[in-house]
Design an enzyme around this catalytic site. Structure first.
Site, PDB file in Angstrom:
ATOM      1  N   HIS A 169      43.185  22.833  25.061  1.00 11.60           N
ATOM      2  CA  HIS A 169      42.988  22.294  26.401  1.00 11.60           C
ATOM      3  C   HIS A 169      44.263  22.376  27.237  1.00 11.60           C
ATOM      4  O   HIS A 169      44.226  22.623  28.432  1.00 11.60           O
ATOM      5  CB  HIS A 169      42.526  20.833  26.286  1.00 11.60           C
ATOM      6  N   HIS A 210      35.030  18.554  32.520  1.00  9.64           N
ATOM      7  CA  HIS A 210      35.101  17.276  31.799  1.00  9.64           C
ATOM      8  C   HIS A 210      33.865  17.162  30.914  1.00  9.64           C
ATOM      9  O   HIS A 210      33.150  16.167  30.935  1.00  9.64           O
ATOM     10  CB  HIS A 210      35.228  16.100  32.774  1.00  9.64           C
TER      11      HIS A 210
END
Lengths: 234, 733, 75
Positions: free
Chosen positions: B43, B89
């Site tokens: 990430h 998200h």
């Protein structure tokens, strides 16, 4: 005449009213911050929409204790013109400057859309330029717009002509389908007994230019301007 | 020895651990290892994607800031810039949809104002499993409520987006949030800890244990156990987010800060190491000075907490008092944590002892870059070989169109967007529901057109062409409003890159997108990669989502999709070729996801878009709509419903009605044109070398389609409206 | 919420409980639960303060009722 736009922590429609008054109506306007204790030399005060203090306890419940609210109450007592839009309406009911209360929409959702409201009282500084029964196309955007007043209070308000706007269909009929939030008797806006303090859930400041879809909101601001012009002449 | 392999539990490989030891020059302690673990997660460091992302064109005459900062910055002229970014998200939303989506919106908002830009709009791209399951409806409803809950409260309008439903997203929904801001270019502030001796200041929420290791959570597959991860999900506070936004923008406008960084994934660790490494400096802080929400927090918890609504400011000491005054107006307190140093190291003390002493560049940029193995999946050629025309054609085209209009992928999403305040700031000229949203800019007199687009089904069937098409469609949607595309941001949602077949999809899609960006002359100025979107080995469709921004010099010139006048002519611009392969018709009416996509000629795409913009600029056309999901028939229905007007269409030039009505193909636009302008429009198309064809006219209160002298479809507006508009309130309430 | 005021959250919860098969549910009212810690010399003073806070800020008398219980914490 000069407008004042109150800014609480979490207000977010303050600039919309500000720009409308400055750029479309071309009137003097200034922001008044929540911590200020006087409302300067303003002739009309707008409490804008938003989520004051996040609306975390109840919409408008915390903002009413801001220092500026005592000044707003004094201003209203002296007959000053006060308009609460959306969250500003909620602050005014919480502060006791307007009767009734606003709570969760009956369908429990935030609702943003164009609605129609009918002018129920055109004798007020904020509605004098509108004809009685005039239907205005103005958007709403709220989660807590469900107006409530206990039956005896409602009777008294109606006797005093304190219901200012009702949600209707395009043709001005009060119908269940035209009510975006479950408000009692389709009430969209009310005033105090004296008529100088008005609160409404729809956003007239969002209906001030053709490019935004409607100019019907202007009549509310033009009413107050004409009220002051006439008063100054007298 | 098991004790010593704690790095594995933190998601690091043995080889990565060896690299850390080598770069630090010793074994890292617990806090330090945790910092590496979060910063070297996929990430944060893009270790599996970096080599492919280099394919994107990231420069151009308008680009002021490309990828690598909090957001991209593109010049719009007159000394102003547009600032934008999209971010995923997905994992947080899968376990706690409301907060997952809300904090996604909050995070992308901070990315924009951190640069000094006033946010002006949100968009979002959502994917869920089929809404016939209660779980999927719960996720859908929660995500929509979360997006509205945050966006409505901060007072930035949510003006557009897209929503699709496919079984593959059931366990792993996609929530991609985009934010767009504008600023005078000279106000640009970067996330750099410049100036030795400058103060390192934290402002905003207190730090708690929420979201610890959120990024490692985002960098692994979801499983049954993911529900138990709930404590890892952060909680958003939009009220505080708004105050932080207003105060930070005021401090930047007054030139009181030299660097700003928001706390995103990996919290304080990321903010410290990235700002120091970008500036080539070091930072020394005292963790005891971080305001905490809980007692007894361990240094690694303070360093990796993902508590929301926090910002890091780099301030010259003599300006501290002025900054404090700005923040105090909104009752926000600053915490001075330490200062910028010159030695390139991030040093943290706790209770008087040094608990972290690491080279900033190693933590923020020392992770390995992988070139994963790649292999064409078995399904690819099998599905591409399917010929949809072998299926029996529909018996009743009326029913086909109504079925498509009421398919959740196509049906009106008004049920969703009326829960978003899309009008606040009174700049929304075109709200949700069109090809692109249009936001006017008070300060410059211009307008921005904004859209997000992606089609996972197309990309699954053909990752390269699907990637190209995502960019082509996004920019085409902008052109339909009259806007010139000036930049894109992308969110690449894929399964695990460690699976060679998934990595093949990823690489192909990126190559396709990069080719389209080059041909259409739009730079990629930022974005986000989200891997590991799979549940128990079942990956989602490869889903690249493109957020695109276009510039309209005069808002009066913008164009919408709604038909406007009776007797206007309907003209079809662009190639005739379509394919039923991968189409919405095939999915919704035949239950099949197969076939090959229509070809995309990027040179033609560029020509069509340029021509369209010029026609709109010259005021020659009344409406324009991109032909997309559901083909010409659905586009006609949408234009009719948008304007409350009917249309009569003759498919005289088509051999077969089915592909003409429901086939899909790129570079095609449905326009309505006043008869007085027809000649000029046809002439312009001829000069541009673009096919144009008159197919009918605006008339009546029904959509009528004829082929070979017969009426093959006739539907009243009221019937189409019911099919198109009532789906979600029926499904969801 | 006062009895006389429609409670939309309560109605929604009631409907979904019934959908889950809890037919014995007669009505649902959804309220707020606020936990607050305060210092006071005694129960009576504490009660008076809580009463006042509830009236002024914590509840809206037009639509809401309130009740409270006190619990003593050993200092």
């Amino acid at each position: 005449m000069k407008f004042g736009v109150i800014v609480f922590p979490g207000s977010n429609c303050d600039l919309d009213s500000y720009f409308l008054v400055r750029d479309i109506l071309r009137q003097p306007v200034e922001y008044i911050y929540y911590y200020e204790e006087s409302i300067k030399q303003c002739d009309a005060i707008i409490l804008p929409g938003g989520f004051t203090y996040g609306d975390y306890l109840r919409s408008g419940a915390i903002a009413r204790f801001s220092p500026v609210m005592s000044a707003v109450a004094d201003f209203a007592d002296r007959g000053g013109a006060v308009l609460g839009i959306c969250n500003g309406f909620q602050v005014l009911t919480e502060a006791g400057l307007l009767p009734g209360a606003l709570y969760r929409n009956d369908h429990l959702q935030f609702r943003c859309e164009q609605v129609y409201v009918r002018v129920e009282n055109n004798s007020l500084p904020f509605t004098r330029s509108a004809s009685l029964g005039k239907v205005l196309e103005i958007p709403v955007a709220h989660g807590d717009g469900n107006y409530y007043a206990p039956p005896e209070l409602l009777r008294e308000m109606k006797a005093n002509n304190q219901v200012v706007f009702r949600y209707t269909d395009r043709d001005g009929n009060v119908t269940e389908g035209a009510n975006p939030n479950g408000s009692v008797e389709n009430i969209a806006g009310v005033c105090n007994r004296e008529g100088n303090v008005v609160g409404m859930m729809p956003h007239p400041e969002r209906a001030g230019e053709k490019i935004l879809g409607s100019k019907h909101g202007l009549i509310i601001f033009k009413s107050i301007i004409s009220y002051f012009l006439n008063r100054e002449v007298v | 020895m098991a004790e010593q392999q704690v790095w594995r539990k933190l998601g690091l490989t043995d080889r990565e651990y060896d690299m850390i030891v080598e770069q630090v020059g010793r074994e890292p302690n617990e806090a330090e290892l945790n910092m590496y673990s979060v910063m070297w997660s996929e990430h944060c460091c893009y270790k599996h994607s970096l080599s492919s992302l280099k394919l994107f064109p990231t420069t151009g005459k308008r680009v002021i800031q490309g990828p690598g900062e909090n957001a991209g910055v593109v010049d719009i002229g007159g000394g102003w810039s547009a600032v934008f970014k999209i971010e995923s998200h997905n994992h947080p939303s899968a376990v706690e949809p409301y907060q997952g989506a809300a904090t996604g919106v909050g995070g992308i908002l901070r990315d924009i104002f951190t640069m000094g830009a006033q946010p002006v709009a949100f968009l979002n791209s959502l994917r869920f499993g089929n809404p016939d399951s209660a779980r999927n409806r719960y996720l859908f409803d929660g995500v929509v409520a979360g997006i509205g809950g945050y966006g409505n409260c901060v007072g930035i309008p949510t003006v557009g987006g897209e929503i699709y439903f496919e079984p593959c997203y059931g366990g792993n929904p996609l929530v991609n949030a985009m934010c767009v801001g504008v600023m005078p270019t000279e106000r640009l502030v970067l996330g750099k800890a410049t100036g030795e001796g400058n103060l390192v200041v934290l402002v905003g929420a207190r730090t708690g244990r929420d979201g610890i290791h959120g990024v490692t959570f985002a960098s692994e597959e979801l499983s049954e156990k993911s529900e138990e991860r709930r404590p890892a999900v952060q909680v958003g506070d939009p009220f505080l987010g708004k105050l932080l936004m207003d105060a930070t923008l005021e401090a930047i406008e007054k030139k009181l800060v030299c660097g700003v960084q928001d706390f995103g994934g990996a919290g304080l660790t990321c903010a410290l190491t990235e700002t120091a490494s970008r500036a080539g400096t070091g930072i020394e802080i005292d963790l005891d000075l971080v305001p905490l929400r809980e007692e007894g927090m361990h240094p690694y918890e303070i360093l990796t907490s993902e508590s929301q609504e926090r910002m890091l400011l780099i301030i010259e000491p003599e300006k501290l008092a002025a900054v404090e005054e700005v923040f105090r107006r909104w009752e926000l307190q600053l915490a001075v944590l330490g200062k910028v140093t010159g030695d390139g190291r991030v040093v943290a003390r706790h209770h008087g002892a040094v608990v972290v002493d690491l080279p900033a560049a190693s933590v923020a940029g020392g992770a390995p870059v992988y070139n994963p193995e790649s292999r064409e999946p078995e399904y690819f050629s099998r599905l591409a070989g399917f010929d949809p025309l072998t299926l029996p054609p529909p018996e009743d085209y009326n029913k086909t169109l109504l079925d498509l209009l009421s398919a959740p992928d196509i049906a009106s999403k008004e049920w969703v967007w009326r829960r978003y305040d899309y009008m606040v700031r009174t700049c929304t000229v075109q709200g949700p529901g069109g090809d692109a949203a249009v936001i006017r800019l008070r300060e410059t007199g211009q307008a921005l057109a904004l859209t997000v687009d992606g089609n996972g089904r197309h990309t699954y069937l053909d990752p390269y062409r699907g990637g190209m098409m995502a960019v082509a469609e996004a920019t085409r949607n902008l052109s339909c409003t009259g806007a010139e595309p000036i930049g894109v941001t992308d969110c690449l949602n894929f399964g695990s890159p460690e699976n060679p077949e998934i990595y093949w999809q990823f690489r192909q899609a990126v190559e396709g997108m990069a080719a389209a960006c080059r041909a259409l002359d739009v730079p990629v100025v930022g974005g986000n990669v989200s891997f590991y979107n799979e549940v128990e080995g079942e990956a989602i469709y490869p889903t690249p989502v493109v957020g695109a921004v276009g510039l309209i010099e005069s808002p009066q010139q913008q164009c919408g999709l709604a038909l406007r006048r009776e007797k206007d002519l309907l003209l079809l611009l662009g190639p005739r070729e379509t394919s039923l392969g991968g189409s919405q018709y095939l999915k919704s009416c035949c239950g099949k996801v197969a076939g090959s996509l229509a070809e995309l000629d990027l040179v033609m795409e560029h020509r069509v878009q340029a021509l369209l913009r010029s026609l709109i600029g010259r005021g020659l056309i009344a409406s324009a709509h991109d032909l997309s999901d559901g083909g010409l028939a659905v586009a006609l229905a949408e234009c009719c419903l948008g304007g409350g007007l009917g249309a009569e269409v003759n498919l005289a030039q088509a051999d077969s009605p089915l592909p003409a009505m429901f086939g899909e193909g790129p570079s095609r636009i449905l326009m309505s044109v006043g008869p007085e302008n027809q000649a000029a429009v046809v002439e312009a198309a001829g000069e541009a070398g673009v096919k144009i064809c008159e197919i009918g006219a605006v008339t009546g209160d029904a959509l009528i389609i004829c082929h070979g002298g017969d009426i093959i479809l006739k539907l009243k507006l009221s019937a189409m409206k019911k099919a198109y508009e009532e789906v979600f309130s029926c499904i969801m309430e | 919420m006062k009895k006389a005021v429609l409670d939309p959250q309560g109605v929604a919860v009631e409907n979904s409980l019934k959908a889950l098969g809890y037919d014995q549910v007669r009505s649902v009212r959804v309220g707020k639960y606020i936990e607050l810690t305060l210092e006071a010399p005694g129960r009576e003073e504490a009660a008076a303060r809580v009463e006042e806070m509830s009236r002024r800020l914590l509840s809206n008398p037009v639509i809401e009722d309130f009740s409270y219980t006190l619990q003593e914490d050993a200092v």
